[in-house]
Scaffold this motif. Structure first.
Motif, PDB file in Angstrom:
ATOM      1  N   GLY A  32       0.827  -1.207   0.000  1.00 51.82           N
ATOM      2  CA  GLY A  32       0.000   0.000   0.000  1.00 51.82           C
ATOM      3  C   GLY A  32       0.862   1.258   0.000  1.00 51.82           C
ATOM      4  N   LYS A  33       2.001   1.171  -0.659  1.00 48.53           N
ATOM      5  CA  LYS A  33       2.953   2.285  -0.754  1.00 48.53           C
ATOM      6  C   LYS A  33       3.148   2.645  -2.216  1.00 48.53           C
ATOM      7  CE  LYS A  33       4.032   2.400   3.657  1.00 48.53           C
ATOM      8  NZ  LYS A  33       3.740   3.580   4.468  1.00 48.53           N
ATOM      9  N   THR A  34       3.821   3.759  -2.461  1.00 49.90           N
ATOM     10  CA  THR A  34       4.167   4.109  -3.838  1.00 49.90           C
ATOM     11  C   THR A  34       5.500   3.453  -4.184  1.00 49.90           C
ATOM     12  OG1 THR A  34       5.402   6.102  -3.249  1.00 49.90           O
ATOM     13  CG2 THR A  34       3.015   6.354  -3.603  1.00 49.90           C
ATOM     14  N   MET A  35       5.767   3.381  -5.486  1.00 49.75           N
ATOM     15  CA  MET A  35       7.047   2.820  -5.913  1.00 49.75           C
ATOM     16  C   MET A  35       8.200   3.661  -5.372  1.00 49.75           C
ATOM     17  SD  MET A  35       6.021   1.691  -9.800  1.00 49.75           S
ATOM     18  CE  MET A  35       7.686   1.327 -10.314  1.00 49.75           C
ATOM     19  N   SER A  36       8.027   4.956  -5.330  1.00 43.14           N
ATOM     20  CA  SER A  36       9.068   5.834  -4.794  1.00 43.14           C
ATOM     21  C   SER A  36       9.349   5.523  -3.327  1.00 43.14           C
ATOM     22  CB  SER A  36       8.666   7.303  -4.929  1.00 43.14           C
ATOM     23  OG  SER A  36       8.519   7.660  -6.270  1.00 43.14           O
ATOM     24  N   GLN A  37       8.296   5.316  -2.560  1.00 47.27           N
ATOM     25  CA  GLN A  37       8.466   4.998  -1.139  1.00 47.27           C
ATOM     26  C   GLN A  37       9.202   3.680  -0.960  1.00 47.27           C
ATOM     27  OE1 GLN A  37       4.337   5.185  -0.051  1.00 47.27           O
ATOM     28  NE2 GLN A  37       4.450   7.349   0.528  1.00 47.27           N
ATOM     29  N   VAL A  38       8.872   2.704  -1.777  1.00 49.77           N
ATOM     30  CA  VAL A  38       9.565   1.411  -1.708  1.00 49.77           C
ATOM     31  C   VAL A  38      11.032   1.584  -2.090  1.00 49.77           C
ATOM     32  CG1 VAL A  38       9.698  -0.924  -2.686  1.00 49.77           C
ATOM     33  CG2 VAL A  38       7.473   0.067  -2.103  1.00 49.77           C
ATOM     34  N   ALA A  39      11.297   2.355  -3.138  1.00 47.14           N
ATOM     35  CA  ALA A  39      12.682   2.561  -3.578  1.00 47.14           C
ATOM     36  C   ALA A  39      13.511   3.254  -2.495  1.00 47.14           C
ATOM     37  CB  ALA A  39      12.707   3.379  -4.866  1.00 47.14           C
ATOM     38  N   ILE A  40      12.946   4.259  -1.856  1.00 47.02           N
ATOM     39  CA  ILE A  40      13.661   4.963  -0.783  1.00 47.02           C
ATOM     40  C   ILE A  40      13.899   4.015   0.391  1.00 47.02           C
ATOM     41  CG2 ILE A  40      13.494   6.823   0.931  1.00 47.02           C
ATOM     42  CD1 ILE A  40      11.865   8.391  -1.266  1.00 47.02           C
ATOM     43  N   ALA A  58       3.674  17.883  -2.384  1.00 47.03           N
ATOM     44  CA  ALA A  58       3.110  16.532  -2.505  1.00 47.03           C
ATOM     45  C   ALA A  58       4.215  15.488  -2.634  1.00 47.03           C
ATOM     46  CB  ALA A  58       2.173  16.455  -3.706  1.00 47.03           C
ATOM     47  N   GLN A  59       5.259  15.801  -3.409  1.00 46.02           N
ATOM     48  CA  GLN A  59       6.380  14.867  -3.544  1.00 46.02           C
ATOM     49  C   GLN A  59       7.127  14.719  -2.219  1.00 46.02           C
ATOM     50  OE1 GLN A  59       8.633  16.423  -6.847  1.00 46.02           O
ATOM     51  NE2 GLN A  59       7.504  15.188  -8.328  1.00 46.02           N
ATOM     52  N   ALA A  60       7.300  15.799  -1.495  1.00 46.98           N
ATOM     53  CA  ALA A  60       7.968  15.733  -0.193  1.00 46.98           C
ATOM     54  C   ALA A  60       7.163  14.874   0.778  1.00 46.98           C
ATOM     55  CB  ALA A  60       8.173  17.144   0.369  1.00 46.98           C
ATOM     56  N   ILE A  61       5.869  15.047   0.774  1.00 48.06           N
ATOM     57  CA  ILE A  61       4.999  14.244   1.646  1.00 48.06           C
ATOM     58  C   ILE A  61       5.065  12.775   1.239  1.00 48.06           C
ATOM     59  CG2 ILE A  61       2.580  13.806   2.266  1.00 48.06           C
ATOM     60  CD1 ILE A  61       2.220  16.910   2.144  1.00 48.06           C
ATOM     61  N   ASP A  62       5.077  12.513  -0.064  1.00 46.71           N
ATOM     62  CA  ASP A  62       5.187  11.136  -0.553  1.00 46.71           C
ATOM     63  C   ASP A  62       6.501  10.517  -0.075  1.00 46.71           C
ATOM     64  OD1 ASP A  62       4.171   8.903  -2.275  1.00 46.71           O
ATOM     65  OD2 ASP A  62       6.053   9.310  -3.324  1.00 46.71           O
ATOM     66  N   ASN A  63       7.587  11.273  -0.150  1.00 48.20           N
ATOM     67  CA  ASN A  63       8.885  10.760   0.310  1.00 48.20           C
ATOM     68  C   ASN A  63       8.837  10.368   1.777  1.00 48.20           C
ATOM     69  OD1 ASN A  63       9.987  11.198  -2.219  1.00 48.20           O
ATOM     70  ND2 ASN A  63      10.980  13.118  -1.659  1.00 48.20           N
ATOM     71  N   LEU A  64       8.125  11.123   2.579  1.00 51.12           N
ATOM     72  CA  LEU A  64       8.021  10.810   4.007  1.00 51.12           C
ATOM     73  C   LEU A  64       7.335   9.469   4.251  1.00 51.12           C
ATOM     74  CD1 LEU A  64       7.097  14.312   5.469  1.00 51.12           C
ATOM     75  CD2 LEU A  64       9.283  13.088   5.672  1.00 51.12           C
ATOM     76  N   GLY A  65       6.550   9.010   3.290  1.00 54.99           N
ATOM     77  CA  GLY A  65       5.885   7.713   3.407  1.00 54.99           C
ATOM     78  C   GLY A  65       6.845   6.537   3.371  1.00 54.99           C
ATOM     79  N   ALA A  66       8.114   6.800   3.085  1.00 53.75           N
ATOM     80  CA  ALA A  66       9.135   5.746   3.102  1.00 53.75           C
ATOM     81  C   ALA A  66       9.618   5.475   4.523  1.00 53.75           C
ATOM     82  CB  ALA A  66      10.317   6.126   2.220  1.00 53.75           C
ATOM     83  N   LEU A  67       9.227   6.321   5.453  1.00 52.31           N
ATOM     84  CA  LEU A  67       9.688   6.196   6.841  1.00 52.31           C
ATOM     85  C   LEU A  67       8.660   5.466   7.702  1.00 52.31           C
ATOM     86  CD1 LEU A  67      10.968   9.863   7.281  1.00 52.31           C
ATOM     87  CD2 LEU A  67      12.286   7.834   6.600  1.00 52.31           C
ATOM     88  N   GLY A  68       9.136   4.878   8.784  1.00 51.39           N
ATOM     89  CA  GLY A  68       8.248   4.258   9.756  1.00 51.39           C
ATOM     90  C   GLY A  68       7.894   2.804   9.477  1.00 51.39           C
ATOM     91  N   TRP A  69       8.528   2.201   8.521  1.00 54.59           N
ATOM     92  CA  TRP A  69       8.299   0.788   8.208  1.00 54.59           C
ATOM     93  C   TRP A  69       9.560   0.256   7.545  1.00 54.59           C
ATOM     94  CZ3 TRP A  69       8.228  -0.706   2.955  1.00 54.59           C
ATOM     95  CH2 TRP A  69       8.215   0.347   2.045  1.00 54.59           C
ATOM     96  N   ARG A  70       9.663  -1.058   7.454  1.00 54.49           N
ATOM     97  CA  ARG A  70      10.842  -1.674   6.837  1.00 54.49           C
ATOM     98  C   ARG A  70      10.432  -2.793   5.898  1.00 54.49           C
ATOM     99  NH1 ARG A  70      15.746  -2.017  11.136  1.00 54.49           N
ATOM    100  NH2 ARG A  70      15.499   0.087  11.939  1.00 54.49           N
ATOM    101  N   LEU A  71      11.151  -2.869   4.802  1.00 52.43           N
ATOM    102  CA  LEU A  71      10.969  -4.007   3.905  1.00 52.43           C
ATOM    103  C   LEU A  71      11.431  -5.275   4.609  1.00 52.43           C
ATOM    104  CD1 LEU A  71      12.498  -2.415   0.679  1.00 52.43           C
ATOM    105  CD2 LEU A  71      10.103  -3.032   0.987  1.00 52.43           C
TER     106      LEU A  71
END
Length: 98
Positions: A32-40, A58-71
């Motif tokens: 449930g993430k964007t590809m950018s969030q997964v890549a980061i 919007a892009q900055a907010i999207d980037n923040l979605g890469a935080l708080g979880w781990r692959l």
């Protein structure tokens, strides 16, 4: 890309990167993430400290979605294998280390 040089580079690289893009898309859909969030997040999982760019709030907010979880290790391995299949070489800039 706007410049002719960048456009040509992307025309050469993107078809080769298809396996990696498909894996990024699959992980993103599952998470449930964007590809950018997964890549980061993948960069962080590999021990890197990414500095993603953003041209808009919007892009900055999207980037923040890469935080708080781990692959998971399985997701990292799948992305690593897809990257190897892509076999795309890029030019490192002076700020990148290996």
């Amino acid at each position: 890309p706007k410049s002719a040089v960048r456009r040509q580079l992307f025309k050469q690289l993107l078809p080769k990167a298809k396996p990696l893009l498909q894996e990024l898309e699959a992980v993103a859909a599952t998470r449930g993430k964007t590809m950018s969030q997964v890549a980061i997040n993948w960069c962080m999982a590999k021990g890197c400290i990414p500095i993603p760019g953003a041209k808009s709030k919007a892009q900055a907010i999207d980037n923040l979605g890469a935080l708080g979880w781990r692959l998971t290790s399985g997701e990292v391995d799948a992305l690593d294998m897809a990257a190897e299949k892509a076999n795309v070489e890029t030019v490192q800039n002076i700020f990148m280390t290996s």
